[in-house]
Enzyme design. Structure first.
Site, PDB file in Angstrom:
ATOM      1  N   VAL A 108      33.951  34.382  43.760  1.00  0.00           N
ATOM      2  CA  VAL A 108      33.850  35.315  44.811  1.00  0.00           C
ATOM      3  C   VAL A 108      34.492  34.669  46.064  1.00  0.00           C
ATOM      4  CG1 VAL A 108      31.917  36.722  44.357  1.00  0.00           C
ATOM      5  CG2 VAL A 108      31.532  34.702  45.449  1.00  0.00           C
ATOM      6  N   GLY A 109      35.070  35.369  47.119  1.00  0.00           N
ATOM      7  CA  GLY A 109      35.817  34.641  48.193  1.00  0.00           C
ATOM      8  C   GLY A 109      34.981  34.579  49.323  1.00  0.00           C
ATOM      9  N   CYS A 110      34.010  33.401  49.251  1.00  0.00           N
ATOM     10  CA  CYS A 110      33.067  33.133  50.200  1.00  0.00           C
ATOM     11  C   CYS A 110      32.801  31.520  50.298  1.00  0.00           C
ATOM     12  CB  CYS A 110      31.673  33.796  50.420  1.00  0.00           C
ATOM     13  SG  CYS A 110      30.980  33.397  48.530  1.00  0.00           S
ATOM     14  N   GLY A 111      31.732  31.059  50.858  1.00  0.00           N
ATOM     15  CA  GLY A 111      31.312  29.694  50.704  1.00  0.00           C
ATOM     16  C   GLY A 111      30.868  29.285  49.472  1.00  0.00           C
TER      17      GLY A 111
END
Length: 274
Positions: A108-111
């Site tokens: 996923v595109g997050c931290g």
């Protein structure tokens, strides 16, 4: 291949009871895909600048590499409105990543990328308690003010985060910016390591709040001190304490608050016990 980090945006301004037309510089935000061995691993939304540093720092903080020497090549390819960052790893690292990918949930595109359980989100971080460093209050004020003055993209747009690496006695040796605070810190980590420095040599200072991911990334870099202009979360405090990291927050001017391991700070004023 180049996508400009800023764009010109027409705007209508209402100020002091007057209306006028103007143009404002705003930061770009594009999909940035990290691919290893030709296979996409994660997609982040970020600022299209310092992408070699970003790839190196992201690879480090995600546990894909342990040092920049394990990256053989980085190639940037424009794909429509985004950028595909193609990373070639040393053969043993490629094999390890392929094995890891078979057990991953969708990235996923997050931290927190490529995780599939709560335990992985609250992952253990390296112990930096043995890293010796002594800072004065003046060092903390200098680090924070130097970062504020060394952000050209923020000065132009007022819409990005910054992360800097400060070495006592030398000053701010690296600064990276991005619309995402995690991205800015990953870029900084890559810049520090690619310059031949080690995280234990200095302090990480950021313009954002301190979430647990920021503590995790700073600890993986190896820095014993994290300074921010905003407040930390409770989990960030617990994580920094467990990692032996000195967590300094709300650094404004000459004032700041220390939440963990204050032994690295040489206080010059008397302690208020009221």
């Amino acid at each position: 291949m180049r996508i400009a980090p800023t764009a010109a945006a027409p705007q209508t301004i209402f100020r002091d009871g007057l209306v006028r037309e103007a143009v404002r510089s705003v930061p770009e935000e594009v999909p940035i895909a990290f691919s290893y061995g030709g296979s996409s691993h994660a997609v982040m939304m970020g600022t299209p600048a310092d992408l070699e540093d970003f790839a190196t720092g992201f690879s480090l903080t995600e546990g894909i590499i342990a040092s920049p020497a394990e990256i053989e090549a980085i190639e940037l390819l424009q794909e429509g409105d985004g950028i595909d960052v193609q990373v070639t790893l040393a053969e043993d690292k490629e094999d390890a990543l392929r094995a890891r990918r078979r057990h991953m949930a969708g990235p996923v595109g997050c931290g927190l990328c490529g995780i599939e359980s709560i335990e992985q989100a609250i992952r253990p971080v390296p112990d930096v308690s043995a890293v010796e460093m002594l800072l004065s209050p003046a060092d903390i004020a200098t680090a924070s003010s130097a970062l504020n003055e060394a952000q050209p993209l923020h000065a132009e747009t007022r819409a990005v985060h910054g992360a800097g690496f400060f070495i006592p006695g030398e000053g701010l040796i690296a600064v990276r910016e991005d619309v995402g605070r995690h991205n800015a810190l990953d870029k900084l980590s890559g810049a520090v390591l690619r310059s031949g420095r080690q995280g234990r040599d200095g302090v990480v200072v950021v313009t954002s709040r301190i979430s647990v991911e920021m503590v995790q990334k700073a600890a993986i870099l190896g820095s014993p001190v994290l300074i921010a202009i905003s407040a930390p979360t409770a989990l960030a405090i617990r994580t920094a304490n467990a990692a032996g990291m000195t967590l300094v927050a709300l650094s404004r001017g000459e004032d700041f608050e220390v939440f963990t391991h204050p032994n690295r700070i040489r206080f010059e004023a008397e302690t208020d016990v009221s």
